[in-house]
Design an enzyme around this catalytic site. Structure first.
Site, PDB file in Angstrom:
ATOM      1  N   TYR A 157      34.641  49.189  37.824  1.00  0.00           N
ATOM      2  CA  TYR A 157      35.501  50.117  38.554  1.00  0.00           C
ATOM      3  C   TYR A 157      34.965  51.550  38.520  1.00  0.00           C
ATOM      4  CZ  TYR A 157      39.392  46.830  39.107  1.00  0.00           C
ATOM      5  OH  TYR A 157      40.191  45.786  39.465  1.00  0.00           O
ATOM      6  N   LYS A 207      31.715  37.135  29.566  1.00  0.00           N
ATOM      7  CA  LYS A 207      30.807  36.209  30.262  1.00  0.00           C
ATOM      8  C   LYS A 207      29.437  36.389  29.615  1.00  0.00           C
ATOM      9  CE  LYS A 207      29.883  33.253  33.603  1.00  0.00           C
ATOM     10  NZ  LYS A 207      30.428  31.870  33.602  1.00  0.00           N
ATOM     11  N   ASP A 239      35.542  32.186  32.697  1.00  0.00           N
ATOM     12  CA  ASP A 239      35.872  31.064  33.588  1.00  0.00           C
ATOM     13  C   ASP A 239      36.705  30.018  32.838  1.00  0.00           C
ATOM     14  OD1 ASP A 239      33.585  30.629  32.055  1.00  0.00           O
ATOM     15  OD2 ASP A 239      32.453  29.588  33.622  1.00  0.00           O
ATOM     16  N   ASP A 263      41.871  42.427  35.287  1.00  0.00           N
ATOM     17  CA  ASP A 263      42.576  42.513  36.563  1.00  0.00           C
ATOM     18  C   ASP A 263      42.874  41.116  37.087  1.00  0.00           C
ATOM     19  OD1 ASP A 263      43.555  43.721  38.993  1.00  0.00           O
ATOM     20  OD2 ASP A 263      41.680  43.076  39.941  1.00  0.00           O
ATOM     21  N   ASP A 267      46.790  38.804  37.040  1.00  0.00           N
ATOM     22  CA  ASP A 267      47.488  38.232  38.202  1.00  0.00           C
ATOM     23  C   ASP A 267      47.683  36.733  38.006  1.00  0.00           C
ATOM     24  OD1 ASP A 267      47.551  40.706  39.524  1.00  0.00           O
ATOM     25  OD2 ASP A 267      47.026  39.809  41.454  1.00  0.00           O
TER      26      ASP A 267
END
Ligand code: IPM
Ligand code: MG
Length: 389
Positions: A157, A207, A239, A263, A267
């Site tokens: 970001y 990751k 993942d 982020d 959700d």
């Protein structure tokens, strides 16, 4: 959320103080949910004997329309001078041009980055009355109570360069993923402290099989780990974490992860709670005020332009963000507990908003009426058992 841990402010009991909260209603349903949240916080002040001095800042798409920028520097500074910031949502189709130089979301990044709000806390729990609102099987939701700690001021970001370029071969685009060890360490330490005050389990999500930033993240977690021998740490690839969040969500306690992974996972996790409209958030930094830690509080849902202005938005994420504000920035964990209990009672009594599945005998309320239902169920200070906890 517990109040244990070094970073958590202590309740200092009723005060005559007027707390200063800067609101940023923003776009879409933002103004409606912030009005509902203000109504509930003012009512809590009446019951518990404090006053809130509200100010309002213009930011987001409406900032672009009014001033030509998503947020003015002076308004970032004004937000930073309050005890806390209460934000609705920014963005909407009117400002969605992908080539535009100014975008509503820039207000969020200016506030998060400019005010040093590096840790974003997103708690997810399931109210029993809302189990049918989730698409997951009820037995999977039993005991779900997790906290996502998302790094908020670095990573993709904020990395530069971030741009589209054109050369003889055509267009290409670049984004930059960078993390310093200091940026990782401060959010990881906070996550350890929060885990220590909860069930003592921390999942660090990365990751590391692909990304150098993730391998540094893992090293820093291992370096911090000896300071928290009472916290059980697991590293999980993002993942695989995404899969386990829906397969066995009750196994998680605190998750800590970088900006973009946080982020996406938050959700996903909102599905557990029955609706994106349920989830609150707190963005915290290091600055202390007279009452607690300075922070910015917002529901994690967006501006929902399709239902804006119709009194249909679910205000629970905003109201629960108000509870987090009371707990972290105002040192009023007692009032926060009372407010969360009032939301729970409203749901138990069958109050629903349109995004939640109606149950037997339930009533679908608008944004304002739901806030009223919470206010009606706010216990007066004297009968709140946890006062002063
Ligand atoms: C969030 C939102 C923002 C983010 C958007 C609106 C830029 O999705 O707060 O989760 O990605 O951080
Ligand atoms: Mg998001």
């Amino acid at each position: 959320m517990t109040e244990d841990g070094l970073h958590a402010p202590r309740t200092d009991g009723p005060a005559a103080t007027a707390y200063r909260i800067a609101t940023i209603p923003g776009d879409g349903v933002g103004p409606e949910v912030i009005a509902a949240g203000r109504r509930v916080l003012d009512a809590a002040g009446d019951r518990f004997g404090f006053a809130i001095s509200w100010s309002e800042l213009v930011a987001g798409g409406i900032g672009i329309d009014t001033y030509g920028v998503a947020i003015r520097d002076d308004d970032v500074a004004a937000a930073g001078a309050a005890d806390a910031v209460y934000l609705g949502a920014v963005g909407g189709p009117r400002w969605d041009d992908p080539n535009a130089a100014v975008r509503p979301e820039q207000a969020l990044f200016a506030l998060r980055g400019g005010l040093g709000l590096f840790a974003n806390l997103r708690p997810v729990s399931v109210h029993p009355a809302l189990v049918p609102s989730s698409p997951l099987r009820p037995e999977l939701l039993d005991g779900v109570d997790l906290l996502i700690v998302r790094e908020l001021t670095a990573g993709l970001y904020f990395g530069r360069p971030s741009e589209e370029r054109r050369d003889a071969t055509g267009r290409h685009a670049v984004d930059t993923l960078t993390y310093t060890e200091a940026e990782i360490r401060r959010v990881v330490r906070l996550a350890f402290e929060l885990a220590r005050g909860r069930r003592g389990r921390l999942t660090s999500v990365d990751k590391a099989n692909v990304l150098a930033t993730s391998r540094l993240w893992r090293k820093v977690v291992e370096e911090v780990r000896p300071d928290f021998p009472d916290v059980a740490v697991t590293h999980q690839l993002v993942d695989s974490c995404a899969m386990f969040l829906v397969k066995s969500p009750a196994a998680f306690d605190v998750l800590v992860t970088e900006n973009l992974f946080g982020d996406i996972l938050s959700d996903e996790a909102s599905v557990l709670a029955g609706s994106l409209g349920m989830l609150p958030s707190a963005s915290l930094g290091e600055r202390r005020t007279a009452h607690g830690i300075f922070g910015l509080y917002e529901p994690i849902h967006g501006s929902a332009p399709d239902i804006a202005g119709q009194d249909r938005a679910n205000p629970i994420g905003t109201i629960l963000s108000g509870a987090m504000l009371l707990r972290w920035s105002l040192g009023r964990g007692d009032v926060a507990d009372a407010l969360e209990a009032a939301v729970g009672r409203a749901l138990d009594d069958g109050c629903r908003t349109g995004d939640l599945l109606p149950g037997p005998g339930s009533a679908v309320l608008g944004t304002r009426a739901f806030a009223d239902a919470v206010v009606e169920r706010l216990a007066p200070a004297a009968t709140t058992a946890q006062a002063g906890r």
